[in-house]
Design a protein around this motif. Structure first.
Motif, PDB file in Angstrom:
ATOM      1  N   LEU A   1       0.828  -1.209   0.000  1.00  0.00           N
ATOM      2  CA  LEU A   1       0.000   0.000   0.000  1.00  0.00           C
ATOM      3  C   LEU A   1       0.864   1.261   0.000  1.00  0.00           C
ATOM      4  O   LEU A   1       0.542   2.244  -0.672  1.00  0.00           O
ATOM      5  N   PHE A   2       1.969   1.230   0.751  1.00  0.00           N
ATOM      6  CA  PHE A   2       2.894   2.369   0.720  1.00  0.00           C
ATOM      7  C   PHE A   2       3.482   2.542  -0.686  1.00  0.00           C
ATOM      8  O   PHE A   2       3.672   3.668  -1.149  1.00  0.00           O
ATOM      9  N   CYS A   3       3.760   1.436  -1.356  1.00  0.00           N
ATOM     10  CA  CYS A   3       4.289   1.512  -2.726  1.00  0.00           C
ATOM     11  C   CYS A   3       3.272   2.159  -3.663  1.00  0.00           C
ATOM     12  O   CYS A   3       3.630   3.021  -4.474  1.00  0.00           O
ATOM     13  N   LEU A   4       2.030   1.739  -3.551  1.00  0.00           N
ATOM     14  CA  LEU A   4       0.991   2.329  -4.401  1.00  0.00           C
ATOM     15  C   LEU A   4       0.813   3.813  -4.122  1.00  0.00           C
ATOM     16  O   LEU A   4       0.664   4.616  -5.050  1.00  0.00           O
ATOM     17  N   LEU A   5       0.830   4.183  -2.851  1.00  0.00           N
ATOM     18  CA  LEU A   5       0.694   5.592  -2.487  1.00  0.00           C
ATOM     19  C   LEU A   5       1.869   6.411  -3.022  1.00  0.00           C
ATOM     20  O   LEU A   5       1.671   7.487  -3.602  1.00  0.00           O
ATOM     21  N   GLY A   6       3.080   5.914  -2.864  1.00  0.00           N
ATOM     22  CA  GLY A   6       4.253   6.618  -3.372  1.00  0.00           C
ATOM     23  C   GLY A   6       4.222   6.764  -4.876  1.00  0.00           C
ATOM     24  O   GLY A   6       4.562   7.822  -5.423  1.00  0.00           O
TER      25      GLY A   6
ATOM     26  N   MET B   1       8.744   6.698  -9.485  1.00  0.00           N
ATOM     27  CA  MET B   1       7.799   5.690  -9.987  1.00  0.00           C
ATOM     28  C   MET B   1       8.519   4.369 -10.249  1.00  0.00           C
ATOM     29  O   MET B   1       7.992   3.302  -9.922  1.00  0.00           O
ATOM     30  N   PHE B   2       9.709   4.430 -10.820  1.00  0.00           N
ATOM     31  CA  PHE B   2      10.484   3.211 -11.050  1.00  0.00           C
ATOM     32  C   PHE B   2      10.854   2.552  -9.717  1.00  0.00           C
ATOM     33  O   PHE B   2      10.720   1.333  -9.558  1.00  0.00           O
ATOM     34  N   ALA B   3      11.317   3.357  -8.755  1.00  0.00           N
ATOM     35  CA  ALA B   3      11.714   2.813  -7.450  1.00  0.00           C
ATOM     36  C   ALA B   3      10.534   2.150  -6.755  1.00  0.00           C
ATOM     37  O   ALA B   3      10.679   1.051  -6.184  1.00  0.00           O
ATOM     38  N   TRP B   4       9.353   2.766  -6.800  1.00  0.00           N
ATOM     39  CA  TRP B   4       8.191   2.170  -6.139  1.00  0.00           C
ATOM     40  C   TRP B   4       7.752   0.888  -6.830  1.00  0.00           C
ATOM     41  O   TRP B   4       7.226  -0.028  -6.194  1.00  0.00           O
TER      42      TRP B   4
ATOM     43  N   ILE C   1       9.457  -6.429  -4.065  1.00  0.00           N
ATOM     44  CA  ILE C   1      10.194  -7.030  -2.945  1.00  0.00           C
ATOM     45  C   ILE C   1       9.266  -7.796  -1.997  1.00  0.00           C
ATOM     46  O   ILE C   1       9.527  -8.969  -1.710  1.00  0.00           O
ATOM     47  N   PRO C   2       8.177  -7.204  -1.491  1.00  0.00           N
ATOM     48  CA  PRO C   2       7.295  -7.992  -0.617  1.00  0.00           C
ATOM     49  C   PRO C   2       6.667  -9.192  -1.328  1.00  0.00           C
ATOM     50  O   PRO C   2       6.485 -10.249  -0.713  1.00  0.00           O
ATOM     51  N   ALA C   3       6.371  -9.028  -2.609  1.00  0.00           N
ATOM     52  CA  ALA C   3       5.784 -10.142  -3.343  1.00  0.00           C
ATOM     53  C   ALA C   3       6.768 -11.302  -3.434  1.00  0.00           C
ATOM     54  O   ALA C   3       6.384 -12.471  -3.258  1.00  0.00           O
ATOM     55  N   ILE C   4       8.023 -11.009  -3.697  1.00  0.00           N
ATOM     56  CA  ILE C   4       9.049 -12.054  -3.766  1.00  0.00           C
ATOM     57  C   ILE C   4       9.257 -12.693  -2.395  1.00  0.00           C
ATOM     58  O   ILE C   4       9.329 -13.925  -2.275  1.00  0.00           O
TER      59      ILE C   4
END
Length: 180
Positions: free
Chosen positions: A81-86, A155-158, A164-167
């Motif tokens: 969720l933090f990734c999506l927000l960022g 955007m690339f970094a997020w 990472i969490p998915a892996i």
């Protein structure tokens, strides 16, 4: 003054001569608008950097909860969720920064027209001929690369951070249903 030459605006009488804009006032107005747009771009960039730094810290903190004993599958959702927000904040900032640069481009076009009409304004700018104007514009474009590319970089970094969490989840799930 004749009544036909006067104009009434909110009970204030303005003659046609007073209603015209002086070239120096117009030049000053254009320069002020360019400065305001630059300030708006800088504010947007500062807000982006501040929000992204906060979200990276929150992301890292949430990701450390993934390795605690008794962690549930939902702990993987928070970093995502933090990734999506960022990512969304970077997209919105990119649109605002591009709009600011588009407005600056239009104001600079009007400024060039005014300089072409009144040669005296050329002395009020950083360049006195076309070669200097071209060099100044190229330096300005090179200097704004960070401003243009920072949202894209975030955007690339997020996107990478999202994987990472998915892996981690996939590797943990293959080892067993519980987290370590």
């Amino acid at each position: 003054m004749k009544a036909s030459e006067e104009q009434s605006v909110s009970n204030i009488k303005i003659s046609p001569k007073e209603n015209s804009i002086d070239s120096f006032d117009l030049f000053d107005f254009i320069m002020t608008e360019i400065r305001c747009e630059n300030d708006a771009i800088n504010s947007r960039l500062q807000a982006l950097l501040g929000s992204q730094s906060f979200l990276v810290i929150a992301y890292a903190t949430a990701l450390t909860g993934f390795y605690r004993d008794g962690a549930t599958n939902l702990t993987i959702l928070i970093p995502c969720l933090f990734c999506l927000l960022g990512f969304m904040l970077a997209v919105m900032a990119l649109a605002g920064i591009r709009a600011g640069y588009a407005a600056i481009s239009k104001w600079e076009g009007r400024q060039r027209e005014l300089i072409a009409q009144n040669a005296i304004f050329g002395k009020l700018t950083l360049f006195s001929n076309e070669d200097e104007a071209y060099d100044t514009e190229r330096r300005s474009q090179r200097g704004s690369i960070f401003t243009h590319k920072a949202p894209l970089l975030f955007m690339f970094a997020w996107t990478v951070f999202f994987s990472i969490p998915a892996i981690l989840f996939a590797f943990n799930y293959l080892d067993g249903p519980t987290f370590r």
